[in-house]
Structures are given as structure tokens and as C-alpha cells.
Design an enzyme around this catalytic site. Structure first.
Site, PDB file in Angstrom:
ATOM      1  N   ASN A  73      39.186  52.009  34.078  1.00 18.69           N
ATOM      2  CA  ASN A  73      38.425  50.933  34.709  1.00 18.69           C
ATOM      3  C   ASN A  73      39.026  50.437  36.017  1.00 18.69           C
ATOM      4  O   ASN A  73      38.318  50.255  36.994  1.00 18.69           O
ATOM      5  CB  ASN A  73      38.276  49.764  33.737  1.00 18.69           C
ATOM      6  CG  ASN A  73      37.427  48.651  34.281  1.00 18.69           C
ATOM      7  OD1 ASN A  73      37.907  47.790  35.005  1.00 18.69           O
ATOM      8  ND2 ASN A  73      36.149  48.664  33.936  1.00 18.69           N
ATOM      9  N   ASN A 120      40.950  45.156  31.700  1.00 15.75           N
ATOM     10  CA  ASN A 120      40.113  45.294  32.870  1.00 15.75           C
ATOM     11  C   ASN A 120      40.971  45.339  34.135  1.00 15.75           C
ATOM     12  O   ASN A 120      41.637  46.330  34.408  1.00 15.75           O
ATOM     13  CB  ASN A 120      39.102  44.139  32.887  1.00 15.75           C
ATOM     14  CG  ASN A 120      37.853  44.439  33.659  1.00 15.75           C
ATOM     15  OD1 ASN A 120      37.874  45.213  34.605  1.00 15.75           O
ATOM     16  ND2 ASN A 120      36.755  43.818  33.271  1.00 15.75           N
ATOM     17  N   ASP A 124      38.132  39.665  35.426  1.00 12.65           N
ATOM     18  CA  ASP A 124      37.794  41.051  35.751  1.00 12.65           C
ATOM     19  C   ASP A 124      38.826  41.517  36.779  1.00 12.65           C
ATOM     20  O   ASP A 124      39.971  41.760  36.435  1.00 12.65           O
ATOM     21  CB  ASP A 124      36.358  41.137  36.255  1.00 12.65           C
ATOM     22  CG  ASP A 124      35.826  42.560  36.348  1.00 12.65           C
ATOM     23  OD1 ASP A 124      36.642  43.495  36.483  1.00 12.65           O
ATOM     24  OD2 ASP A 124      34.602  42.755  36.306  1.00 12.65           O
ATOM     25  N   ASP A 129      43.958  40.006  42.255  1.00 15.51           N
ATOM     26  CA  ASP A 129      44.775  40.406  43.405  1.00 15.51           C
ATOM     27  C   ASP A 129      45.686  39.251  43.783  1.00 15.51           C
ATOM     28  O   ASP A 129      45.309  38.077  43.668  1.00 15.51           O
ATOM     29  CB  ASP A 129      43.877  40.788  44.588  1.00 15.51           C
ATOM     30  CG  ASP A 129      44.548  41.778  45.540  1.00 15.51           C
ATOM     31  OD1 ASP A 129      45.703  42.166  45.279  1.00 15.51           O
ATOM     32  OD2 ASP A 129      43.913  42.159  46.532  1.00 15.51           O
ATOM     33  N   HIS A 188      39.571  41.685  46.818  1.00 18.14           N
ATOM     34  CA  HIS A 188      40.534  42.478  47.570  1.00 18.14           C
ATOM     35  C   HIS A 188      40.730  41.850  48.945  1.00 18.14           C
ATOM     36  O   HIS A 188      39.766  41.510  49.626  1.00 18.14           O
ATOM     37  CB  HIS A 188      40.044  43.919  47.726  1.00 18.14           C
ATOM     38  CG  HIS A 188      41.054  44.843  48.332  1.00 18.14           C
ATOM     39  ND1 HIS A 188      42.144  45.318  47.638  1.00 18.14           N
ATOM     40  CD2 HIS A 188      41.149  45.367  49.578  1.00 18.14           C
ATOM     41  CE1 HIS A 188      42.858  46.104  48.423  1.00 18.14           C
ATOM     42  NE2 HIS A 188      42.276  46.144  49.606  1.00 18.14           N
ATOM     43  N   HIS A 245      28.102  40.926  40.245  1.00 19.58           N
ATOM     44  CA  HIS A 245      27.065  41.565  39.457  1.00 19.58           C
ATOM     45  C   HIS A 245      25.799  40.722  39.302  1.00 19.58           C
ATOM     46  O   HIS A 245      24.873  41.152  38.622  1.00 19.58           O
ATOM     47  CB  HIS A 245      27.594  41.910  38.066  1.00 19.58           C
ATOM     48  CG  HIS A 245      28.664  42.951  38.067  1.00 19.58           C
ATOM     49  ND1 HIS A 245      29.419  43.244  36.952  1.00 19.58           N
ATOM     50  CD2 HIS A 245      29.107  43.773  39.047  1.00 19.58           C
ATOM     51  CE1 HIS A 245      30.289  44.203  37.254  1.00 19.58           C
ATOM     52  NE2 HIS A 245      30.117  44.531  38.517  1.00 19.58           N
TER      53      HIS A 245
END
Length: 276
Positions: free
Chosen positions: A100, A147, A197, A200, A241, A255
């Protein structure tokens, strides 16, 4: 905490895996179409590669290859010319559980999660390390759905997100591929159906974690204490990111609208393996 979010592109089913390469080009994955795509800040989307699988996460190495976690195919390496090479397809003689997310430490050791088939009733998610010499070792197992994953800048601590339990787990990294002292590092707030999920670090060691289903990105201090929530204009943020001209832009996939957004953070992101 409210920040200004800018919509870059939408209509990217299952949007995940944001990453910049060494040339400053931005890539992400469209799992529902099996694609790695390049996206410009003007919102232009072009196909970079079709894996034939279910791509979920991306990282970049020092040779400007993209490394890909694929829920169907394992760990793949994508050359700067778009050529795909399988790197991890099995473990202990069996096909590796769907992969993942992934993260390089500063020495090129690749840590990744493999949660396919896991649930609350069947906690079979696993965490692995592919050492820089190519050896693959299993670090931990028994997750309901492991995840996002990341490593601190000093290579001393591994963080693993477990979405269904809203947990962020920490391990001490003793040597590459050897961990100890597993502990609950943080719990995400909320009683919604979802949790962490993608994650970073920023350059101060604070962890930004998407909180899928909560319309928020949670910020944690280096000791795991919760600092604040960044409100998102969508319910289901998936990955984050750092990048952009000053390194302070945070690119967010989500999503709800299957889209890519960005916002400006107070500091730069932690340097990635390809940048060191």
C-alpha cells in the site's frame, strides 16, 4: 486551523501516492485505473505508466526512479523512461500481500506496508523492509489495515499508520530492517469510520497525518502529542507530500472528489531520500 486549499486536478479515481522526482516533476497514482500519472500545477494530467495492477504509493530514489507500492503486484521500480521492473513480488516463497505505501530512509532502505485482505475480523496486515542490499525482512504483522508509513530524519524511528484503529505505531530502528520497542505513538481524534492514511514529516519533526473521513489533517509533535487539526474542504484526505518551489507546499490527494489539492505550510518538509 483553517488554511487556503487550492484545487489542482480532479477526476482521478482513488487518488493516492503524491511524490516529486529529482527534476521537480509531480507524480501520483490513480489506483482504479492502474495508472501512474504526471500532474502539472496547472492541472494538466498525463499518463506516465500503466502498471496493470492497483498502484497505491510512490517514492523517488537518487537515480530518479519511482518506486511503487502496488496492491496487486508488490513493489515495482519505474525507470525515468517509464519502464517497469518488479522488485518485491514474494516473501517466504509466497506472493507478498498487496502493498500500500512505502518510504525510504536516508540510506536507501525501503520500508513498506502490505495490508491486503486485512480487517478487524482478520488482522493480517504486515510491515516489511527491503534493505538497500535487496534482502526483504518482515518487521511486524497482525494489523487490521496498516497504511501510511514514514521514517524520522535521523533514521531512528519508524511510524506505521493503522487506519481502522485510528492508531499511529512507533518502532525504534536498531539497524536497517531490525526494529524494537513497538508502542502506540498517537491516536487520531474522532469517532468516524476512518483514521490515518498517508503521513509525512516536516523539517521540525512534526508529523502530518491525513484523517480520512474526518475532513482533517492532524499534526503531531515529535513526541506523538497532538498539536492541531488542519481543516480540509473534503471529507476523505488520503495522502500528503511536501514539495513546490520553497518546499513548504503540501500536496494532498483525496477520495471525496478524487482530486489533488495543495496548501502552504509554516515550514519545509523533511528531506526525502532522493534529496539527501
Amino acid at each position: 486551523m483553517k488554511l487556503d486549499f487550492t484545487l489542482i486536478a480532479e477526476g482521478l479515481p482513488g487518488a493516492e501516492g503524491p511524490v516529486f522526482d529529482l527534476k521537480g516533476r509531480f507524480f501520483m497514482v490513480v489506483p482504479d485505473r492502474g495508472l501512474v500519472v504526471r500532474v502539472t500545477d496547472e492541472g494538466e494530467v498525463s499518463t506516465w505508466a500503466d502498471t496493470g495492477g492497483i498502484p497505491a504509493g510512490l517514492q523517488c530514489d537518487r537515480e530518479n526512479n519511482l518506486w511503487l507500492a502496488d496492491m496487486k503486484l508488490g513493489i515495482l521500480r519505474l525507470s525515468p523512461r517509464g519502464e517497469i521492473e518488479p522488485m518485491v513480488t514474494e516473501f517466504d516463497g509466497a506472493p507478498i500481500r498487496g502493498c500500500n505505501d512505502l518510504y525510504f530512509d536516508s540510506k536507501g532502505n525501503l520500508y513498506f506496508t502490505a495490508p491486503a485482505g486485512s480487517s478487524a475480523e482478520k488482522p493480517v496486515g504486515e510491515v516489511f523492509c527491503r534493505r538497500a542490499d535487496g534482502e526483504v525482512v518482515r518487521l511486524d504483522e497482525g494489523y487490521q489495515f496498516c497504511n501510511g508509513i514514514s521514517v524520522t530524519a535521523d533514521d531512528h524511528t519508524l511510524i506505521v499508520a493503522e487506519t481502522r484503529t485510528k492508531s499511529l505505531w512507533a518502532f525504534d530502528i536498531l539497524t536497517p530492517g531490525v526494529v524494537a520497542h513497538k508502542r502506540l505513538w498517537a491516536k487520531l481524534p474522532g469517532d468516524h469510520n476512518g483514521g490515518p492514511d498517508g503521513v509525512d514529516f516536516d523539517e521540525a519533526g512534526n508529523l502530518l497525518s491525513t484523517n480520512i473521513g474526518a475532513s482533517a489533517i492532524e499534526v503531531f509533535a515529535p513526541d506523538g502529542s497532538w498539536l492541531q487539526s488542519i481543516e480540509t474542504p473534503f471529507a476523505r484526505p488520503s495522502n500528503v507530500h511536501f514539495g513546490g518551489p520553497d518546499g513548504r507546499w503540501v500536496y494532498v490527494t483525496e477520495h471525496t472528489n478524487n482530486a489533488l489539492w495543495k496548501f502552504h505550510w509554516v515550514r519545509r518538509g523533511q528531506p526525502q531520500y532522493c534529496q539527501r
